[in-house]
Design a protein around this motif. Sequence first.
Motif, PDB file in Angstrom:
ATOM      1  N   PRO A  93      -9.475  -4.142 -12.007  1.00 24.91           N
ATOM      2  CA  PRO A  93     -10.048  -2.808 -12.782  1.00 24.91           C
ATOM      3  C   PRO A  93     -10.362  -1.750 -11.641  1.00 24.91           C
ATOM      4  O   PRO A  93     -10.390  -0.650 -11.844  1.00 24.91           O
ATOM      5  CB  PRO A  93     -11.233  -3.443 -13.493  1.00 24.91           C
ATOM      6  N   ASN A  94     -10.937  -2.001 -10.297  1.00 22.34           N
ATOM      7  CA  ASN A  94     -11.310  -1.066  -9.356  1.00 22.34           C
ATOM      8  C   ASN A  94     -10.720  -1.376  -8.300  1.00 22.34           C
ATOM      9  O   ASN A  94     -11.395  -1.121  -7.129  1.00 22.34           O
ATOM     10  CB  ASN A  94     -12.751  -0.966  -9.435  1.00 22.34           C
ATOM     11  N   HIS A  95      -9.521  -2.212  -8.091  1.00 22.32           N
ATOM     12  CA  HIS A  95      -9.200  -2.634  -6.838  1.00 22.32           C
ATOM     13  C   HIS A  95      -7.499  -2.311  -6.769  1.00 22.32           C
ATOM     14  O   HIS A  95      -6.854  -2.451  -7.581  1.00 22.32           O
ATOM     15  CB  HIS A  95      -9.308  -4.323  -6.695  1.00 22.32           C
ATOM     16  N   SER A  96      -7.493  -1.394  -5.603  1.00 22.14           N
ATOM     17  CA  SER A  96      -6.065  -1.319  -5.471  1.00 22.14           C
ATOM     18  C   SER A  96      -5.118  -2.060  -5.269  1.00 22.14           C
ATOM     19  O   SER A  96      -3.676  -2.060  -5.422  1.00 22.14           O
ATOM     20  CB  SER A  96      -5.742   0.108  -4.446  1.00 22.14           C
ATOM     21  N   GLY A  97      -5.522  -3.290  -4.810  1.00 23.43           N
ATOM     22  CA  GLY A  97      -4.503  -4.328  -4.486  1.00 23.43           C
ATOM     23  C   GLY A  97      -4.090  -4.325  -3.075  1.00 23.43           C
ATOM     24  O   GLY A  97      -3.444  -5.242  -2.608  1.00 23.43           O
TER      25      GLY A  97
END
Length: 618
Positions: free
Chosen positions: A303-307
């Motif tokens: 949810p707040n991680h770009s990957g």
Amino acid sequence: MTVVRRTLALALIAALILPAVPAEAADDPGWTAPLSTRGRYIVDADGNRFKLRSGNWHGASGTWNGSGSDTDDAEHHAGENAGRTPLGLDRAPVAAIVDGFRAIGLNSVRLPFSSELVRDTRPVADSAVAANPQWRGLTPLQVYDKVVTALTDAGLAVILNNHTTTTRWCCGVDGNERWNTSQTAAQWEDAWLTMARRYAGNPRVVGADLYNEVRRNVLDDPNWGWGDDRDWFAASQRLGDRILREANPNLLIIVEGINWTGIPVDGFAHERPTLKPVRTLSHTLTTSGKLVYAAHFYDYTGPNHSGATGTGETTDPRYRDLSRADLFAVLNRDAFFVSAETGRHFTAPVWISEFGVDGNAPAGSKQRDWFAAFTDFLISSDADFAYWPVVGWAERRTTNGWGLLFWDRSGTRTGITDGGDWRDDAWRRLTTSGLRGYVTPVPSRSMLSPDHGDFVASTRMRAAGDWDNGARKAVCADGQRLIGMSHTGNRGLCTDTVTAATWTTHQVITDDRHVTSDWASGYTKFQCPSGAFLIGYAVRGAAVSSALCATATTPVAGTGRTVWFDRTDNRPSGNPGGEFASGHLKGQCADDEYAAGIAWTGRLFSSRTPDALYCRRL
């Protein structure tokens, strides 16, 4: 071996190795186009549920990583060079690939393309279609045509997906971040109108997925409703209406949420908004029952991680790091509320148009746990879905095991249901789950948002011309009536609850000549004439400019009451329709009423905004 002999051999091999199509897949060709929506469900023309059990057949949107030679396989994603065509056409006849899709339970395919593909006149390389030599010398778009035909002839539904602008792999800072990155918004719309018209005669081409994973570029975030050139809400609203009005009124219009905003560095704001903005600002298309929302979820994002790993990575948890309970809560908050909460202005089907997992993930890994939990959630929520990707290269399977079906150079297929794939049980449960049969029609509610310009959802009123020159105009979709307004913010709520709002003629009201009783003493009142109901309004700045009334096909003249909302919210219990004007006071008639008048005042310290509605019984 000659190309023709090799193709015949591949076809024979495919016929021998392909398993029988399971009953649930074999039943699907009986569905009747076109598709539309009823509340949270997609249905066919007979009103029967058509759950999108889809797969992504990637390649035509590009596999080249953007550096080195595009003819070098090593310069393509995972070493798989699709040659500007759907992946695998060099290895197996298209009929064998399509049969493989049906064999694993798919009834539909999300088929990515690039905007560049629409204009690309270079023939594809012979090697890209080695197993389909009849397509030698064709352009990428002509090959795409052939693939669409093969899929739809087999009874599968096809969703067109504008995946990228340039024909290359996405999705970083690569020129494909937004619909108007590397091209203008006009070019994007023109490419879409070309594609929508191109397949308008094929009823099994059922949807237009407008753009993939809208996200930040180096300098700018996309937004939802700001009214500038990065406003994804406005851009998708405009194009969706254009496709339905100018190209193909039968298509589902599929809008993905915003995939990423902010700088992915600890200490800076960043997030994956997904569909959260829909709760307070949703689309209302000129053709009702055509809107579908979409979202993407992978274990390595969050949810707040770009990957990202390394550059662009933050300390935020990935989805695979969340507990089962926390994952389910986040999924509902960020996307699935759209279909779970019925009767709202935003209620629509949610299609998870991308999810997937590495089939090489080891036992006991977080990836396996995430996939089990995520597919359980898809099953329990009865969500439409599209796995990414369906097709892979067999010799790359040990390093890129994401696909469901793999073809080797000889045309032999292996796949998820052939044994030895840990994803098989979850996949079988997923593809056989969900509501089937007839879906009863449900009332709908939708919002009007003339925040930055006209918001006319009525096809009839668009054809009627400018009925209040210089004002921002808002009109309910045909078949709906106005039922709610905000005191400030200019928003409105429409519905067809209890009965559809059919009408014969319209009238613009700018004075009190039709007022029959003093239902808002001391206030200026715009009231519809007898037998008419409100379908729209116009504003100049924040001030009410005019009311738009329509003469009902079936006469209406019930008793009336005044609903004041200048000092507090005044809506029916439970606030049916949802938060259509967040942060603003709102008034709303009951479901068995219609709005017949708007009251406002121009006295000192007033902005001439709506203060009361005159609600009458149907």
